[in-house]
Every structure is written in structure tokens, then in C-alpha cells.
Design an enzyme around this catalytic site. Structure first.
Site, PDB file in Angstrom:
ATOM      1  N   VAL A   1       0.841  -1.203   0.000  1.00 34.02           N
ATOM      2  CA  VAL A   1       0.000   0.000   0.000  1.00 34.02           C
ATOM      3  C   VAL A   1       0.872   1.246   0.000  1.00 34.02           C
ATOM      4  O   VAL A   1       0.587   2.227  -0.700  1.00 34.02           O
ATOM      5  CB  VAL A   1      -0.969  -0.008   1.196  1.00 34.02           C
ATOM      6  CG1 VAL A   1      -1.760   1.302   1.248  1.00 34.02           C
ATOM      7  CG2 VAL A   1      -1.930  -1.189   1.102  1.00 34.02           C
ATOM      8  N   ASP A   2       1.944   1.228   0.769  1.00 30.56           N
ATOM      9  CA  ASP A   2       2.866   2.364   0.783  1.00 30.56           C
ATOM     10  C   ASP A   2       3.404   2.658  -0.617  1.00 30.56           C
ATOM     11  O   ASP A   2       3.360   3.797  -1.092  1.00 30.56           O
ATOM     12  CB  ASP A   2       4.048   2.085   1.722  1.00 30.56           C
ATOM     13  CG  ASP A   2       3.766   2.494   3.153  1.00 30.56           C
ATOM     14  OD1 ASP A   2       3.023   3.467   3.359  1.00 30.56           O
ATOM     15  OD2 ASP A   2       4.298   1.840   4.061  1.00 30.56           O
ATOM     16  N   TYR A   3       3.936   1.652  -1.260  1.00 28.13           N
ATOM     17  CA  TYR A   3       4.570   1.877  -2.556  1.00 28.13           C
ATOM     18  C   TYR A   3       3.541   2.158  -3.655  1.00 28.13           C
ATOM     19  O   TYR A   3       3.816   2.940  -4.572  1.00 28.13           O
ATOM     20  CB  TYR A   3       5.483   0.715  -2.915  1.00 28.13           C
ATOM     21  CG  TYR A   3       6.734   0.709  -2.062  1.00 28.13           C
ATOM     22  CD1 TYR A   3       7.561   1.828  -2.019  1.00 28.13           C
ATOM     23  CD2 TYR A   3       7.076  -0.383  -1.279  1.00 28.13           C
ATOM     24  CE1 TYR A   3       8.698   1.847  -1.227  1.00 28.13           C
ATOM     25  CE2 TYR A   3       8.218  -0.366  -0.481  1.00 28.13           C
ATOM     26  CZ  TYR A   3       9.025   0.750  -0.466  1.00 28.13           C
ATOM     27  OH  TYR A   3      10.157   0.781   0.325  1.00 28.13           O
TER      28      TYR A   3
END
Length: 397
Positions: free
Chosen positions: A171-173
Site C-alpha cells: 500500500v505504501d509503494y
């Protein structure tokens, strides 16, 4: 040929993974990215990673992975003098990225309305956990929390086991990638339209929903929640099976591929003409694959199945993947040479894409906190005495 973002200045006021990754992707496309951190509390990713000594030095691998090509300015935005420096920088910038709680920058007089008044061309990107609207707007979160919130963990893992997050912070990337894409779109419109920037908002929770698009659409159609299935797919010819020496992932997805798979294995009696029959025949096909594949090695099956154009791969660790000559021939990784000083030999991912006419590359190593303070403030017109005064007052590092 110049990099595609040559001449674009980006102020990167982000921390941890999602925001810094967005800035990094712009940096490898040639933008001048200035990472702005608090001298009191620098980016927490500086202290996280696989090497304790680097963590202690504020150069943890979590930070290093997405800090190349960036200049470093340590600026205390809790002070009016620090905010004034930022306002001056904004007047020279094309893009500003921040990933703090919604309302935090507005409270400092640094929101989009405030800064676009100084620079109408500014593209202002705000990244947060849940966005700037709705009852959860003020909540903070990280990748794992958002995976849990968005239903991703509930569908991940073997049936009946505890929910499992993805091993990588997807989700971060994905949020960082989405932000970079949206910023590029805003820059494109600015160049084609009236020359004005705009406000770009990216919420991690929204991005998580997009990552689960096919599952979400299915649920909205018939209310069937995606359950934990581990490595099981609707068709037995897509799955992870045990070869004689280690696991093997087979993905004979379409009808042509499943035909070639069964032909390669000498089981043409299991070939199906439609997907409905493939679903009905799951148990018989899975048993056949289990019994056949365990009889030979990974090397044997990879060679045979690839010869028959069936997608397949052994399940391998990073060291095996990185030793693959295919990976070594791509341009995904950059290894710093001796001129990188203490970071000589550091290898970092660059980007998942290349451009045929413009370089996408790493040109400078990650910087220590505030490494370019003197350079950047001098360029803004601050004389040495004033820079020393700002440092003494704790405005800069």
C-alpha cells in the site's frame, strides 16, 4: 537527451515510505528534489532497516532505498523563520509533497490556499491515511493498518488461519506510485492549459481499494466476500505445487496454456474445452499435478514447461532472484561506486519503468540530514551570517 523532468523543482516534505517514494520517482526522472525534514525529528525511516550501524547513523536502509538524487534541507517549521524559508522556496518550486495529518499544514499557514497564493503554478500534493474528508480524516495509519482496514488482510493467508499482511508494504509503494502519477498529470495539465497548478490528494485507504479492484467489484456485484484461499485459484492449473526439491508456482491460466500444460505432462485426458469444466475438475486436476510434479526437480519442470510456453517459476528468495542473469541485465538497480564514500557499494532500486528518449537514473547518493542547508539558503539570498543565526536559533540543523 535531458531527463524528462529536467528543470522541475520538487519540495519533498514527506517521511516514512509512501511520500518519499513519490518524490524519489520524480527524482529519478530528473526533477530537482529537495527533502525537507525537521532538525529535531528527521524522517523516521532514517532509523529503520537491516543494518544497526546505519540505523544509528540516521541512514537506515528504509531511508536509503528512496533517498538518492535528493538534496537535504533540515528546516524547523514550528518556527516562523523556518516557515518563511519554506515560503521563499515555494516561490521557486513546481511541486510540493507532504504526508502529514490533514489540517496540520493549514494550521501552520502552509496549506494549499496559503502557498498557491504565493505561487499559482504550484502543484501541491497531500498524502494521508484516509484523505481530507470524512469522519476518519484525522486518523493516522501505516501500511499494515490500511491493509487491515481495506479488507486486504482478511482475504490473505491459508483458509482458517489468522489474517496475514503482504510481506512487502504494497500500500505504501502503490500510494507513492499513485501520487507520482497524479503529480505528473497535474504538471501536464499546467503546461497545456492556463499555467496554473492544482491540489492533488492521495489517500492510502483509497489506493488500497484500487489494489483490490477485482475483488471489490465482485463483492459489490453479488455480496460474496473474498475469503482466504492461500495459493489456491479457481483452476488447479494455477497454483503452488511441490517439486522433488522445492515449491514450484505454475500459472497455466487460459485455455491454451492449460492445454499445453497437460500435453507437456502427458495427461491430455485432463484438457478442458471451457473454464466451467476446469472449475468442476479442480480436485482431479490438483491431485494429478501434485502426484506428477513431485517426481522431478525444479530445473526439470522449469525447462520443460517453459519450452511449452507455460508460465512457471520456482519460489525463491531474494538472493537467488538477484543472482539471475535476467535481473542483472535489467536497469532496475543502481550500485554506487567508491565516490559514494561511506555508502560505496550501496545498491538501490531505481524504478519499474524506462523511457526510450530520456534517462531514468540515479545520479547522486542519499544525503545526511540538512546536508545542503548552506547551498540552498545561499541560493535564496541568505548571507553566511544569517545562515549561522538560523542555525543558532534551531531553525536549521
Amino acid at each position: 537527451m535531458k531527463p524528462v523532468l529536467h528543470g522541475v523543482r520538487v519540495l519533498d516534505l514527506t517521511h516514512v515510505l509512501a511520500g518519499p517514494f513519490a518524490g524519489y520517482q520524480l527524482a529519478v526522472m530528473g526533477a530537482e528534489v529537495i527533502k525537507i525534514e525537521s532538525p529535531e525529528e528527521p524522517d523516521q525511516a532514517r532509523y529503520q532497516g537491516s543494518d544497526a550501524a546505519l540505523n544509528d547513523a540516521g541512514m537506515g536502509t528504509a531511508f536509503l532505498s528512496q533517498a538518492s538524487n535528493k538534496k537535504a534541507l533540515a528546516l524547523n517549521l514550528k518556527t516562523e523563520a523556518g516557515r518563511q524559508v519554506l515560503r521563499q522556496l515555494v516561490q521557486t518550486a513546481d511541486v510540493l509533497i507532504e504526508n502529514y495529518r490533514p489540517g496540520a499544514f493549514e494550521a501552520l499557514g502552509l496549506g494549499y490556499a496559503d502557498l498557491s497564493a504565493l505561487n499559482p503554478r504550484l502543484v501541491y500534493c497531500s498524502i494521508s491515511a484516509f484523505g481530507s474528508t470524512g469522519p476518519k480524516r484525522e486518523l493516522t495509519a501505516y501500511d499494515g493498518v490500511v491493509q487491515a482496514y481495506a479488507g486486504m488482510m482478511a482475504m490473505t493467508g491459508e483458509p482458517g488461519t489468522a489474517p496475514v499482511k503482504c510481506g512487502a508494504p504494497v500500500v505504501d509503494y502503490a500510494t507513492g506510485t499513485t501520487a507520482a502519477m497524479a503529480i505528473l498529470a497535474a504538471l501536464l495539465q499546467r503546461g497545456q492549459d492556463d499555467g496554473l497548478g492544482q491540489f492533488v490528494e492521495v489517500a492510502m485507504s483509497d489506493v488500497a481499494m484500487i489494489l483490490a479492484s477485482s475483488h471489490l467489484t465482485g463483492y459489490l456485484w453479488n455480496g460474496a466476500h473474498p475469503e482466504q484461499k492461500g495459493n489456491r485459484y479457481p483452476f488447479a492449473t494455477i497454483g503452488c505445487y511441490q517439486a522433488s526439491d522445492a515449491p514450484l508456482m505454475v500459472s497455466a491460466s487460459n485455455l491454451r496454456q492449460q492445454r499445453r500444460l497437460w500435453e507437456a505432462l502427458g495427461r491430455t485426458d485432463l484438457v478442458k474445452d471451457n473454464n466451467r469444466d476446469r472449475i468442476k475438475g479442480y480436485a482431479e486436476e490438483a491431485q494429478a499435478l501434485t502426484e506428477i510434479l513431485v517426481t522431478a526437480s525444479l530445473d526439470h519442470w522449469e525447462a520443460l514447461l517453459r519450452e511449452h510456453r507455460v508460465p512457471v517459476s520456482r519460489v525463491q528468495r531474494m538472493e537467488a532472484m538477484l543472482a539471475d542473469e535476467h535481473v542483472q541485465g535489467r536497469k532496475v538497480l543502481h550500485r554506487f561506486a567508491d565516490e559514494a564514500g561511506a555508502l560505496a557499494g550501496l545498491t538501490v532500486p531505481v524504478s519499474g519503468f524506462q523511457l526510450s528518449r530520456s534517462p531514468v537514473q540515479v545520479t547522486s547518493p542519499p544525503q545526511a540530514v540538512g546536508a545542503q542547508n548552506q547551498e540552498l539558503l545561499t541560493a535564496l539570498g541568505y548571507p553566511p551570517a544569517d545562515i549561522d543565526a538560523l542555525r543558532a536559533q534551531g531553525v536549521i540543523a
